[in-house]
Design an enzyme around this catalytic site. Structure first.
Site, PDB file in Angstrom:
ATOM      1  N   ASN A  16       1.139  -0.924   0.322  1.00 44.98           N
ATOM      2  CA  ASN A  16       0.096  -0.367   0.168  1.00 44.98           C
ATOM      3  C   ASN A  16       0.524   1.452   0.250  1.00 44.98           C
ATOM      4  O   ASN A  16       0.820   2.063  -0.680  1.00 44.98           O
ATOM      5  CB  ASN A  16      -0.947  -0.066   1.558  1.00 44.98           C
ATOM      6  CG  ASN A  16      -2.594  -1.041   0.974  1.00 44.98           C
ATOM      7  OD1 ASN A  16      -3.053  -0.548   0.028  1.00 44.98           O
ATOM      8  ND2 ASN A  16      -2.335  -1.664   1.525  1.00 44.98           N
ATOM      9  N   ARG A  68       5.135   2.355  26.005  1.00 47.46           N
ATOM     10  CA  ARG A  68       3.935   2.772  24.862  1.00 47.46           C
ATOM     11  C   ARG A  68       4.506   4.711  24.383  1.00 47.46           C
ATOM     12  O   ARG A  68       4.263   5.096  22.968  1.00 47.46           O
ATOM     13  CB  ARG A  68       2.601   2.134  24.922  1.00 47.46           C
ATOM     14  CG  ARG A  68       2.007   2.564  23.631  1.00 47.46           C
ATOM     15  CD  ARG A  68       0.866   2.768  23.415  1.00 47.46           C
ATOM     16  NE  ARG A  68       0.390   0.972  23.649  1.00 47.46           N
ATOM     17  CZ  ARG A  68      -0.068   0.368  22.897  1.00 47.46           C
ATOM     18  NH1 ARG A  68       0.182   0.454  21.680  1.00 47.46           N
ATOM     19  NH2 ARG A  68      -0.456  -1.263  23.369  1.00 47.46           N
ATOM     20  N   LEU A  96      -2.354   2.558  18.531  1.00 44.17           N
ATOM     21  CA  LEU A  96      -1.994   3.981  19.255  1.00 44.17           C
ATOM     22  C   LEU A  96      -2.597   4.276  20.330  1.00 44.17           C
ATOM     23  O   LEU A  96      -3.915   3.625  19.615  1.00 44.17           O
ATOM     24  CB  LEU A  96      -1.941   4.756  17.755  1.00 44.17           C
ATOM     25  CG  LEU A  96      -1.196   4.402  16.621  1.00 44.17           C
ATOM     26  CD1 LEU A  96      -1.207   4.733  15.243  1.00 44.17           C
ATOM     27  CD2 LEU A  96       0.675   4.781  16.513  1.00 44.17           C
ATOM     28  N   ASN A 110      -6.582   5.127   8.092  1.00 42.51           N
ATOM     29  CA  ASN A 110      -5.519   3.549   8.117  1.00 42.51           C
ATOM     30  C   ASN A 110      -6.433   3.503   6.612  1.00 42.51           C
ATOM     31  O   ASN A 110      -7.465   3.697   6.433  1.00 42.51           O
ATOM     32  CB  ASN A 110      -6.304   3.225   9.293  1.00 42.51           C
ATOM     33  CG  ASN A 110      -5.755   1.820   9.711  1.00 42.51           C
ATOM     34  OD1 ASN A 110      -4.206   1.282   8.823  1.00 42.51           O
ATOM     35  ND2 ASN A 110      -6.523   0.900   9.928  1.00 42.51           N
ATOM     36  N   HIS A 112      -8.060  -0.354   6.102  1.00 45.32           N
ATOM     37  CA  HIS A 112      -8.412  -2.059   6.890  1.00 45.32           C
ATOM     38  C   HIS A 112      -8.570  -3.172   5.142  1.00 45.32           C
ATOM     39  O   HIS A 112     -10.017  -2.561   4.492  1.00 45.32           O
ATOM     40  CB  HIS A 112      -8.730  -1.558   7.703  1.00 45.32           C
ATOM     41  CG  HIS A 112     -10.100  -2.914   8.434  1.00 45.32           C
ATOM     42  ND1 HIS A 112      -9.167  -3.427   9.304  1.00 45.32           N
ATOM     43  CD2 HIS A 112     -10.806  -3.715   8.251  1.00 45.32           C
ATOM     44  CE1 HIS A 112      -9.217  -4.726  10.091  1.00 45.32           C
ATOM     45  NE2 HIS A 112     -10.902  -4.709   9.086  1.00 45.32           N
ATOM     46  N   ASP A 148     -10.282   0.567  13.921  1.00 43.83           N
ATOM     47  CA  ASP A 148     -10.799   0.424  13.024  1.00 43.83           C
ATOM     48  C   ASP A 148     -12.192   1.113  13.229  1.00 43.83           C
ATOM     49  O   ASP A 148     -13.265   0.131  12.630  1.00 43.83           O
ATOM     50  CB  ASP A 148     -10.842  -1.470  12.607  1.00 43.83           C
ATOM     51  CG  ASP A 148      -9.748  -1.983  12.412  1.00 43.83           C
ATOM     52  OD1 ASP A 148      -9.030  -1.086  12.145  1.00 43.83           O
ATOM     53  OD2 ASP A 148      -9.249  -2.554  12.666  1.00 43.83           O
ATOM     54  N   GLU A 175      -6.018  -5.542  -4.559  1.00 38.87           N
ATOM     55  CA  GLU A 175      -6.375  -4.841  -6.179  1.00 38.87           C
ATOM     56  C   GLU A 175      -6.882  -3.392  -5.647  1.00 38.87           C
ATOM     57  O   GLU A 175      -6.682  -2.235  -5.949  1.00 38.87           O
ATOM     58  CB  GLU A 175      -6.737  -5.189  -6.460  1.00 38.87           C
ATOM     59  CG  GLU A 175      -5.480  -6.597  -7.770  1.00 38.87           C
ATOM     60  CD  GLU A 175      -6.452  -6.727  -8.980  1.00 38.87           C
ATOM     61  OE1 GLU A 175      -7.429  -5.764  -9.575  1.00 38.87           O
ATOM     62  OE2 GLU A 175      -6.077  -7.772  -9.008  1.00 38.87           O
TER      63      GLU A 175
HETATM   64  C1  GRF Z   1      -3.217  -4.830   3.661  1.00 40.99           C
HETATM   65  O1  GRF Z   1      -4.256  -5.224   3.232  1.00 40.99           O
HETATM   66  C2  GRF Z   1      -3.108  -3.347   4.556  1.00 40.99           C
HETATM   67  O2  GRF Z   1      -5.233  -3.511   4.665  1.00 40.99           O
HETATM   68  C3  GRF Z   1      -3.765  -4.734   6.364  1.00 40.99           C
HETATM   69  O3  GRF Z   1      -2.754  -4.993   6.081  1.00 40.99           O
HETATM   70  C4  GRF Z   1      -1.955  -5.350   4.979  1.00 40.99           C
HETATM   71  C5  GRF Z   1      -1.023  -4.656   4.331  1.00 40.99           C
HETATM   72  O4  GRF Z   1      -0.003  -4.900   3.244  1.00 40.99           O
HETATM   73  N1  GRF Z   1      -3.525  -3.558   7.376  1.00 40.99           N
HETATM   74  P1  GRF Z   1       1.291  -4.309   2.674  1.00 40.99           P
HETATM   75  O5  GRF Z   1       2.099  -3.984   3.951  1.00 40.99           O
HETATM   76  O6  GRF Z   1       0.736  -2.681   2.650  1.00 40.99           O
HETATM   77  O7  GRF Z   1       1.443  -4.819   1.247  1.00 40.99           O
END
Ligand code: GRF
Length: 205
Positions: A16, A68, A96, A110, A112, A148, A175
């Site tokens: 990502n 933390r 966090l 974020n 998810h 989340d 994707e």
């Molecule tokens: C992704 O599926 C994201 O949604 C989740 O962890 C995965 C991370 O994949 N939180 P990458 O490191 O971005 O390839």
């Protein structure tokens, strides 16, 4: 156009992160990826970021033990040092604290791998298959203290197909992730998606 300065926080492969870096190469993209921070020195995404010529930092949570707050202050110091405007969590596997979330509220997003509010937490693809849902997907959302749970910025679904395994389903969702994360960051950077926590301070720099 003044581009927003973005940091991407990762723990793993960083696909990502790579999608965000690629999108930000476009001249008209309103954000620039200035920094990639990993909480694990072995995160494969770090090498990918370096190859792309992006500054990287490691803030290894293990060196802070159970403190933390100290970990998050070190993280925050990196973000401040690079003049970061927006923080994107991309496979960042640390929860966090309310302190950090409040500090970056409205500027912390974020991704998810599920159609929130369904399947918060881990192993979303396995759980979607077990639940027998017909559609699954991914969500980009503002981060709030509850995991989340923040307001949704972009969400897109995919079909669950007969015979799907965790692997085939996660590849189909990934994707979508790579498409919607750049879309969502664009909306936030342009000020078209905003979030101000109720009664909270949004810009406690
Ligand atoms: C992704 O599926 C994201 O949604 C989740 O962890 C995965 C991370 O994949 N939180 P990458 O490191 O971005 O390839």
């Amino acid at each position: 156009m003044t581009k927003k300065r973005v940091a991407v926080l990762i723990s793993g492969r960083g696909s990502n992160m790579t999608a965000l870096i690629e999108a930000a190469k476009a001249q008209d993209y309103p954000a620039e990826i200035m920094l990639v921070v990993a909480n694990l020195p072995a995160a494969p995404g770090l090498a990918r970021a370096r190859q792309a010529g992006i500054a990287t930092a490691i803030v290894d949570h293990r060196t802070f033990g159970s403190d933390r707050e100290a970990f998050e202050r070190a993280l925050d110091a990196q973000l401040q040092a690079h003049g970061i405007d927006i923080v994107c969590l991309a496979g960042f596997m640390r929860l966090l604290s309310p302190w950090f979330v409040a500090r970056w509220s409205g500027r912390l997003i974020n991704i998810h791998p599920a159609l929130l509010p369904q399947f918060k937490g881990l192993h979303t693809h396995r759980r979607a298959l077990a639940a027998g849902v017909k559609r699954h997907g991914a969500t980009v959302h503002f981060v709030v203290p509850e995991t989340d749970s923040g307001p949704i910025i972009v969400q897109e679904s995919v079909p669950v197909i007969d015979g799907d395994t965790e692997e085939t389903l996660s590849a189909r969702v990934l994707e979508v992730e790579h498409r919607i994360y750049p879309q969502a960051l664009r909306l936030v950077a342009e000020g078209l998606a905003t979030f101000a926590a109720a009664g909270g301070e949004t810009a406690a720099r």
